[in-house]
Design an enzyme around this catalytic site. Structure first.
Site, mmCIF file in Angstrom:
data_model
loop_
_atom_site.group_PDB
_atom_site.id
_atom_site.type_symbol
_atom_site.label_atom_id
_atom_site.label_comp_id
_atom_site.label_asym_id
_atom_site.label_seq_id
_atom_site.Cartn_x
_atom_site.Cartn_y
_atom_site.Cartn_z
ATOM 1 N N ALA A 35 7.915 5.261 3.674
ATOM 2 C CA ALA A 35 6.634 5.233 4.386
ATOM 3 C C ALA A 35 5.559 5.952 3.574
ATOM 4 C CB ALA A 35 6.795 5.878 5.760
ATOM 5 N N PHE A 68 2.134 4.211 2.284
ATOM 6 C CA PHE A 68 0.801 4.702 2.677
ATOM 7 C C PHE A 68 -0.050 5.008 1.437
ATOM 8 C CE2 PHE A 68 0.494 6.080 7.305
ATOM 9 C CZ PHE A 68 1.530 5.269 7.737
ATOM 10 N N CYS A 80 7.910 3.274 -8.612
ATOM 11 C CA CYS A 80 8.247 3.400 -7.184
ATOM 12 C C CYS A 80 7.429 2.548 -6.215
ATOM 13 C CB CYS A 80 8.125 4.860 -6.767
ATOM 14 S SG CYS A 80 9.307 5.902 -7.607
ATOM 15 N N ARG A 130 6.810 1.894 -16.546
ATOM 16 C CA ARG A 130 7.412 0.983 -15.572
ATOM 17 C C ARG A 130 6.343 0.455 -14.604
ATOM 18 N NH1 ARG A 130 12.461 4.674 -13.765
ATOM 19 N NH2 ARG A 130 10.818 6.240 -13.848
#
Ligand code: NAI
Length: 481
Positions: free
Chosen positions: A218, A222, A272, A342
């Site tokens: 989460a 966000f 990520c 990445r």
């Protein structure tokens, strides 16, 4: 002496454990990995990752209470607490390909822990994992435990690359999730005691396992959503004459919104954000929540749109063709102060320009040539990506791309330059010198809003800055994404 072992000596495992060792001198910390080159680098003077302040922390503890080793089984066997910080990439094949998290590395680590353990252990999920992974891990451990007790905790990592050491010293919070049983609570207290060496206890949040796992996904969703929101706004600013920096400032001074993470840019990257949102989307879909899934999908679509929009702006400004033109690329890392590439937006922008037959000269202060070439040749999974990104091929990369060792060399004879990473050194370049040795008209495309556009226009450049009122040159040259 309490012994800690961390499986996975990557961007998270290495810095996190180095700071833990520094702050807890009476605890022995071993960081283990199956990659021998990575461990050799951790034991050398050139660490495998670049992170401000990391060298110093490692130097202070390595060989005292911090060890890097490939002897994974020995250190797991000896430890009381095992952190698992292995990679959890997006699945590229099979069920959930392109969205679900690939837990192969995690599962093999869990099976190995079960195999080699002869004493009870706390196993800590440090990797970002789908919600309810702990349940699967628990099953693997318990079914193979030979009577040994394992407690699983979720302790997601919130550090940001580029400021990892600062973040680890002063985290906004540490999150620990565990089972609501006496043994689960005891394990939470044991891990809390480790962090309490340097983190105020009121900043250590304890929750159930599922809340901790989901909170990490989460939080990243966000954060990425804020970037996509301001980036969507940047397109509208360009169309209307508003200035995205002024809009973001006016919006961010509302205390309910806050000023951070509102910088418009060429798009977010990093290992990520995209991976974790894809994973979140998959979990929503698996739970029969297509509307929630579609909401988060849009965050990624806007990010793709922003990268394509930027590349198209470069092409359209230069008379709709960059074929054979030299374009300097300043910055390749996904953000400043890291060598990590990445999911960097530079990959998509460069691939797009290469597909249009541009000749790129790339400079980044931290990224090695080998890495850049690898990134530009790699096939990418193309889940639901905008069509232009899917069709890009790696052909021609070697002839069309040159990697150089400074910004002046990159810009020599170039028709245009693109700033794709916000490295501080790009702010203080001698742009007069750069202008003089570029082809005319000389274009600057600032994907990070770091250059002083007014000054550059005075020098003679045609400047495009994301989300800013358009240069008169660009007004009649719309870039359709
Ligand atoms: P990474 O790819 O840099 O490091 C993972 C390491 O695990 C690799 O060196 C790999 O060789 C090793 N490994 C894989 N399987 C293994 C096994 N069975 N035994 C021993 N070693 C094994 O990944 P990174 O960036 O450190 O990320 C790790 C996790 O942390 C991921 O789940 C990521 O989503 C999460 N995370 C990453 C952050 C970041 O900024 N990079 C921030 C917060 C969380």
């Amino acid at each position: 002496m309490v012994k800690i072992c961390c499986i996975g000596a990557g961007y998270v495992g290495g810095p996190t454990m180095a700071v833990m060792a520094l702050k807890c001198p009476e605890i022995e910390v071993a960081v283990v990995d199956i990659s021998e080159p990575r461990i050799n680098a951790w034991n050398s003077d050139r660490l495998p990752i670049y992170e401000p302040g990391l060298d110093d922390v490692v130097k202070q503890c390595r060989g005292k209470n911090l060890f890097f080793s490939t002897d994974v089984e020995k250190h797991v066997f000896e430890s009381d607490i095992v952190f698992v910080s292995v990679n959890t990439p997006t699945k590229t094949q099979g069920l959930g390909a392109g969205k679900a998290a690939d837990l192969t590395y995690w599962e093999s680590a869990a099976r190995m822990i079960a195999d080699v353990s002869k004493s009870s252990k706390i196993v800590v999920e440090k990797s970002t994992v789908p919600v309810r992974t702990a349940e699967a891990i628990e099953k693997i451990l318990i079914h193979n435990s030979k009577g040994i007790e394992f407690q699983i905790l979720s302790n997601p990592e919130f550090l940001a690359e580029g400021t990892a050491i600062k973040d680890l010293y002063n985290p906004d919070r540490v999150l620990i999730g565990g089972r609501d049983t006496a043994a689960g609570q005891k394990a939470i207290e044991a891990l809390k005691a480790v962090y309490a060496h340097w983190v105020p206890v009121e900043q250590i949040i304890c929750t159930n396992l599922w809340s901790a796992e989901l909170s990490k996904l989460a939080a990243n969703a966000f954060l990425a959503q804020r970037i996509s929101s301001v980036n969507a706004m940047s397109a509208l600013c360009e169309a209307t004459g508003a200035d995205v920096t002024q809009v973001a400032h006016a919006v961010g001074t509302d205390s309910r919104i806050g000023p951070k993470f509102l910088n418009a840019s060429v798009g977010f990257g990093g290992s990520c954000f995209q991976k974790d949102i894809l994973n979140l989307i998959y979990i929503c879909e698996c739970n029969g929540l297509p509307e929630a899934a579609n909401y988060w999908k849009q965050v990624i679509k806007v990010n793709d749109y922003q990268k394509i929009r930027f590349a198209n702006r470069v092409v359209s400004s230069m008379f709709n063709t960059v074929s054979g033109k030299k374009i300097a690329i300043l910055g390749f890392a996904f953000k400043k102060d890291t060598g990590d590439t990445r999911e960097t937006p530079a990959i998509d922008v460069c691939n797009r320009l290469v597909a249009d037959k541009a000749k790129l000269r790339i400079y980044d202060p931290q990224v090695l040539e080998e890495q850049i070439r690898k990134d530009l040749s790699m096939a990418r999974f193309d889940w639901d990506h905008a069509v232009p990104l899917q069709q890009i091929k790696a052909e021609g990369i070697s002839e069309q791309v040159e990697v150089v060792s400074d910004a002046y060399e990159a810009t020599k004879d170039a028709h245009g330059l693109c700033v794709l990473t916000e490295w501080d050194e790009f702010k203080s370049l001698d742009f007069k010198k750069i202008f003089d040795h570029m082809q005319k008209p000389a274009f600057v495309f600032d994907g990070r809003n770091v250059v002083d556009a007014v000054k550059l226009r005075e020098i003679g450049f045609i400047v495009y800055s994301i989300g800013k009122p358009l240069d008169s040159w660009l007004k009649d040259m719309p870039a359709v994404a």
